[in-house]
Write an enzyme that holds these catalytic residues in place. Structure first.
Site, PDB file in Angstrom:
ATOM      1  N   GLU A 297     -14.874  20.046 -14.382  1.00 17.95           N
ATOM      2  CA  GLU A 297     -16.012  20.735 -13.767  1.00 17.95           C
ATOM      3  C   GLU A 297     -16.047  22.224 -14.124  1.00 17.95           C
ATOM      4  O   GLU A 297     -16.222  23.090 -13.268  1.00 17.95           O
ATOM      5  CB  GLU A 297     -16.004  20.526 -12.242  1.00 17.95           C
ATOM      6  CG  GLU A 297     -16.167  19.063 -11.863  1.00 17.95           C
ATOM      7  CD  GLU A 297     -16.391  18.798 -10.383  1.00 17.95           C
ATOM      8  OE1 GLU A 297     -15.862  19.552  -9.553  1.00 17.95           O
ATOM      9  OE2 GLU A 297     -17.104  17.822 -10.067  1.00 17.95           O
ATOM     10  N   ASP A 370     -15.547   9.733  -7.141  1.00 18.21           N
ATOM     11  CA  ASP A 370     -15.351  10.944  -6.349  1.00 18.21           C
ATOM     12  C   ASP A 370     -15.538  10.695  -4.857  1.00 18.21           C
ATOM     13  O   ASP A 370     -16.557  11.108  -4.295  1.00 18.21           O
ATOM     14  CB  ASP A 370     -16.346  12.033  -6.821  1.00 18.21           C
ATOM     15  CG  ASP A 370     -16.089  13.367  -6.143  1.00 18.21           C
ATOM     16  OD1 ASP A 370     -15.013  13.533  -5.563  1.00 18.21           O
ATOM     17  OD2 ASP A 370     -16.968  14.240  -6.200  1.00 18.21           O
ATOM     18  N   GLU A 392      -4.801  11.050  -3.909  1.00 21.99           N
ATOM     19  CA  GLU A 392      -5.501  12.137  -3.219  1.00 21.99           C
ATOM     20  C   GLU A 392      -6.603  11.486  -2.385  1.00 21.99           C
ATOM     21  O   GLU A 392      -7.493  10.827  -2.923  1.00 21.99           O
ATOM     22  CB  GLU A 392      -6.103  13.112  -4.235  1.00 21.99           C
ATOM     23  CG  GLU A 392      -6.910  14.233  -3.599  1.00 21.99           C
ATOM     24  CD  GLU A 392      -7.499  15.230  -4.618  1.00 21.99           C
ATOM     25  OE1 GLU A 392      -6.801  15.639  -5.571  1.00 21.99           O
ATOM     26  OE2 GLU A 392      -8.680  15.589  -4.460  1.00 21.99           O
ATOM     27  N   GLU A 398     -16.947  14.867   2.991  1.00 22.69           N
ATOM     28  CA  GLU A 398     -17.948  15.371   2.043  1.00 22.69           C
ATOM     29  C   GLU A 398     -19.082  14.375   1.846  1.00 22.69           C
ATOM     30  O   GLU A 398     -20.237  14.757   1.766  1.00 22.69           O
ATOM     31  CB  GLU A 398     -17.269  15.681   0.703  1.00 22.69           C
ATOM     32  CG  GLU A 398     -18.251  16.072  -0.381  1.00 22.69           C
ATOM     33  CD  GLU A 398     -17.602  16.369  -1.731  1.00 22.69           C
ATOM     34  OE1 GLU A 398     -16.358  16.338  -1.829  1.00 22.69           O
ATOM     35  OE2 GLU A 398     -18.348  16.647  -2.681  1.00 22.69           O
ATOM     36  N   TRP A 549     -24.859  13.719 -12.850  1.00 16.83           N
ATOM     37  CA  TRP A 549     -24.984  14.386 -11.559  1.00 16.83           C
ATOM     38  C   TRP A 549     -26.273  13.942 -10.852  1.00 16.83           C
ATOM     39  O   TRP A 549     -26.670  14.522  -9.852  1.00 16.83           O
ATOM     40  CB  TRP A 549     -24.955  15.926 -11.718  1.00 16.83           C
ATOM     41  CG  TRP A 549     -23.575  16.456 -11.991  1.00 16.83           C
ATOM     42  CD1 TRP A 549     -22.423  15.724 -12.031  1.00 16.83           C
ATOM     43  CD2 TRP A 549     -23.174  17.800 -12.254  1.00 16.83           C
ATOM     44  NE1 TRP A 549     -21.338  16.519 -12.300  1.00 16.83           N
ATOM     45  CE2 TRP A 549     -21.771  17.815 -12.452  1.00 16.83           C
ATOM     46  CE3 TRP A 549     -23.862  19.017 -12.355  1.00 16.83           C
ATOM     47  CZ2 TRP A 549     -21.050  18.976 -12.741  1.00 16.83           C
ATOM     48  CZ3 TRP A 549     -23.141  20.178 -12.634  1.00 16.83           C
ATOM     49  CH2 TRP A 549     -21.753  20.157 -12.830  1.00 16.83           C
TER      50      TRP A 549
HETATM   51  C1  GCV Z   1     -13.206  21.151  -5.165  1.00 19.14           C
HETATM   52  C2  GCV Z   1     -16.356  17.068  -6.210  1.00 19.14           C
HETATM   53  C3  GCV Z   1     -16.768  18.016  -5.125  1.00 19.14           C
HETATM   54  C4  GCV Z   1     -16.322  19.432  -5.437  1.00 19.14           C
HETATM   55  C5  GCV Z   1     -14.807  19.423  -5.613  1.00 19.14           C
HETATM   56  C6  GCV Z   1     -14.465  18.445  -6.735  1.00 19.14           C
HETATM   57  C7  GCV Z   1     -12.968  18.321  -6.935  1.00 19.14           C
HETATM   58  O1  GCV Z   1     -17.033  17.333  -7.376  1.00 19.14           O
HETATM   59  O2  GCV Z   1     -18.138  17.953  -4.945  1.00 19.14           O
HETATM   60  O3  GCV Z   1     -16.699  20.266  -4.377  1.00 19.14           O
HETATM   61  O4  GCV Z   1     -14.322  20.713  -5.905  1.00 19.14           O
HETATM   62  O5  GCV Z   1     -14.966  17.175  -6.410  1.00 19.14           O
HETATM   63  O6  GCV Z   1     -12.393  17.443  -6.306  1.00 19.14           O
HETATM   64  O7  GCV Z   1     -12.395  19.083  -7.685  1.00 19.14           O
END
Ligand code: GCV
Length: 706
Positions: A297, A370, A392, A398, A549
């Site tokens: 990312e 995710d 994890e 979220e 996305w």
């Molecule tokens: C910490 C997803 C989330 C991001 C997060 C990422 C990750 O894309 O939307 O906010 O960033 O995962 O786990 O690194």
């Protein structure tokens, strides 16, 4: 006012304040325990400086109003709290049993000797004693303490940690309980008392590590200024045996150190990391190590220099190794290529299997995409055999309604732990591939993305505390059932009354499947609104946006059907699983229906196992989700007389939001997908109450949802 009246008033005020029901006491509510539940103990034998002894005294005093005398001798009804160094402990000859439970494990025993009854809480370490004491107290709190106790406990993962996605400016990425509890601007001069409370709460469920800052890390965290702040937090957490770790930015040598680059093969870069690590250990001798999100990312990483993830991780591991530190290297990687996003982590990491140092552990999200409401397990589990992997999990919600929705995640995590990878034949569960049962590595660990913030109740929703609690309990022992954990948390947090406990336990157990039903049933995934991951936007189309996305990439709805074809005729993602699982997933007849649209593009008229068409089943699932939340509202309203008004009203108002959101999800998804299926919504289910065009205009003001 005369003096005695003043004292009386002060007394009432302090009692009132102690009992303010804002949720801040979490599950550690000893004042609420009936003194009759206390064990028959009249003295303590143990080191008064030991945190375990202190915690027991605190709880005992809160329950009974008195503390216990500390004695050096054993008499009848003594509670012995000690490590093998304690001579009284040695006299019981428990060495073999202690060996079996390891350094952090413990024994709790009632022993009759020479007409005396003594209770023992023993361990090889102070950490173990503290966990043992919290276990004993849990039995007291939940009314489960029996006269004869014989317990041996050993954690199934060695490292059990929270990951904070907290930024240095006080905000929290995907945090829904207010600002970060780490008050960087006040540190190192002012230490918030909340750090100790945080340490205590974590220790009470066996968590022994924490990553303080966001994986989207800035180099700033490694400046001397910030390291001195980190040291102060580490000092506060140490008494609770919680090690501090940091997320680092891979470009730190260039950005902080002014080096030409951050190439792991550059000698100056290696030297810079060694120097930085030495500086950290001078301040924090028990520092845990680094968590790294690299080449993911948009973040920098070793691939920027043509190196691999292993090259990057090993360089850091070499710097940390002399101090006993570790590297947790994340496998959350995907690039905007034509390759199915779900396959990419395996493609990047499998060629590196066996190439990581022993003090590196690869951190893998539970699913291949995710933290979606429901995902199959990531195929990396069971595939990487020569590299230690750590799961994890996401405690913060979220993708599950933030802190507005009541969703108990232990059920989701249990499904994950118990998923069979078949990597070593039948019964090679994900849990067994990571806890050392199947593959033996020098590290075993698990992480949960924290849901903690500055809200009085810590997590935003009173029931979100249960997810923090459940994470700790499962990290200690993934064999516990979701049922046991829910019940124990409810008893400790609210009341012992069974008329409350029984329906609430059921509500918690049903809550994850309910959310999956009203959000993304049958394997649908990632159909959230652009950017905020709260509400539905399956139609979302942003010109020029990365296809992966956008929801359409995942649901693929068209006139023929819906779902992502990951079979051998599609993206082939099924091949990343071991047989016979890959064949089960590949065949529409054997693919579990709760993952059907994850693996298949399915015709609207496809006949489901219950005889309904896919379209009708989708409609029923969404409707079932809505009806289930309405049932939760009824269940909760019936609980009013059992608990305090403050927490009752808070949860009640959140359930109203959840109920409205469930209808929003149902209407948005069914009305939108109907434009493809062209079929009526079955007439016996609740009719939509929104117009699709109105739903498309909703722009969520996130301030109301944080
Ligand atoms: C910490 C997803 C989330 C991001 C997060 C990422 C990750 O894309 O939307 O906010 O960033 O995962 O786990 O690194």
């Amino acid at each position: 006012m005369n003096k005695s009246l003043g004292v009386l008033l002060l007394f009432y005020l302090s009692v009132f304040c102690l009992h303010a029901e804002d949720g801040s006491r979490l599950w550690l509510r000893f004042q609420a325990v009936n003194a009759e539940n206390l064990p028959g103990i009249t003295s303590i034998n143990g080191n008064p400086a030991s945190m375990a002894v202190q915690e027991f005294q605190t709880a005992w005093t809160e329950i009974s109003g008195k503390s216990l005398p500390v004695t050096s001798k054993l008499t009848d009804k003594t509670l012995v709290i000690g490590t093998a160094k304690n001579k009284n402990v040695r006299s019981f000859g428990l060495n073999a049993e202690l060996d079996k439970v390891g350094r952090e494990g413990y024994l709790i025993k009632t022993i009759q000797r020479r007409n005396q009854t003594v209770t023992l809480v023993v361990s090889e370490s102070e950490n173990g004693l503290l966990y043992g004491i919290f276990h004993l107290l849990r039995l007291v709190q939940t009314g489960q303490l029996t006269e004869q106790v014989d317990i041996a406990e050993k954690p199934l993962y060695d490292i059990r940690m929270l990951n904070h996605w907290d930024n240095l400016n006080g905000t929290v990425e995907r945090g829904y309980a207010g600002y970060s509890i780490w008050k960087w601007d006040e540190l190192p001069n002012h230490i918030s008392p909340q750090y100790r409370e945080y340490g205590r709460a974590n220790a009470s469920v066996g968590i022994n590590g924490t990553v303080l800052n966001n994986v989207n890390a800035t180099p700033q965290i490694l400046t001397t200024e910030y390291l001195e702040k980190v040291k102060m937090i580490a000092d506060e957490l140490r008494p609770y045996h919680i090690k501090v770790y940091l997320s680092i930015n891979f470009s730190s040598p260039a950005e902080l150190g002014g080096l030409e680059n951050s190439d792991p093969f550059n000698d100056d870069v290696q030297k810079w990391w060694r120097g930085k690590v030495n500086e950290i250990y001078r301040l924090i001798p028990d520092f845990g190590g680094f968590l790294v999100k690299a080449n993911s990312e948009g973040l920098p990483g070793p691939q920027d220099y043509g190196r691999t993830h292993a090259d990057g991780a090993n360089m850091l591991a070499d710097a940390l190794n002399p101090h006993g530190g570790i590297v947790m290297w994340r496998a959350f990687v995907y690039h905007p290529t034509n390759e199915d996003r779900a396959k990419q982590a395996c493609q990047e990491f499998m060629p590196l299997d066996g190439k990581f140092r022993d003090n590196v552990i690869v951190q893998v999200k539970n699913g291949p995409i995710d933290f979606q409401p429901r995902e199959p397990f990531s195929p990396l589990f069971g595939a990487m055999k020569h590299t230690a992997l750590m799961p994890e999990l996401q405690i913060t919600q979220e993708y599950l309604g933030f802190s507005n929705h009541l969703v108990f995640l232990a059920t989701q995590w249990k499904e994950f732990f118990e998923s069979d990878t078949y990597c070593n034949g039948k019964n090679s569960t994900v849990a067994k591939t990571t806890d050392g049962t199947i593959f033996s590595h020098s590290l075993s660990a698990i992480a949960g993305v924290a849901n903690i913030g500055q809200d009085a109740n810590w997590c935003g929703h009173h029931f979100a505390q249960a997810n923090w609690y459940a994470f700790g309990r499962l990290a200690w022992n993934h064999e516990l059932t979701a049922d046991e954990i829910a019940e124990e948390w409810l008893r400790m947090t609210f009341t012992q009354q069974n008329d409350f406990i029984v329906p609430m336990t059921q509500m918690m157990l049903d809550s994850w499947k309910t959310a999956v039903n009203y959000m993304m049933p049958l394997g649908l995934h990632h159909i959230f609104a652009w950017d905020h991951h709260y509400g539905p936007e399956p139609w979302c189309d942003i010109p020029g946006a990365r296809p992966d996305w956008l929801p359409k990439y995942y649901h693929n709805a068209d006139e023929k059907g819906i779902g992502f074809d990951r079979t051998t005729n599609g993206s082939d993602a099924v091949l990343q699983y071991h047989p016979p699982l890959k064949d089960h997933f590949n065949d529409i007849g054997t693919c579990p229906e709760n993952l059907l649209l994850w693996f298949h593009h399915v015709p609207w008229n496809h006949t489901m196992k219950n005889g309904r068409t896919l379209w009708n089943e989708l409609c029923y699932r969404y409707d079932t989700g809505v009806q289930q939340v309405r049932e939760f509202q009824k269940t909760w309203d019936k609980a009013e007389s059992y608990i305090d008004g403050e927490r009752f009203r808070h949860v009640q108002s959140r359930l109203k939001i959840q109920s409205r959101d469930a209808v929003w999800w149902k209407d948005a998804c069914l009305l939108y997908f109907q434009t493809y299926s062209g079929k009526p919504i079955p007439y016996d289910i609740e009719r939509p109450v929104h117009e699709l065009n109105d739903l498309k205009k909703i722009k969520l003001d996130l301030r109301h949802h944080n």
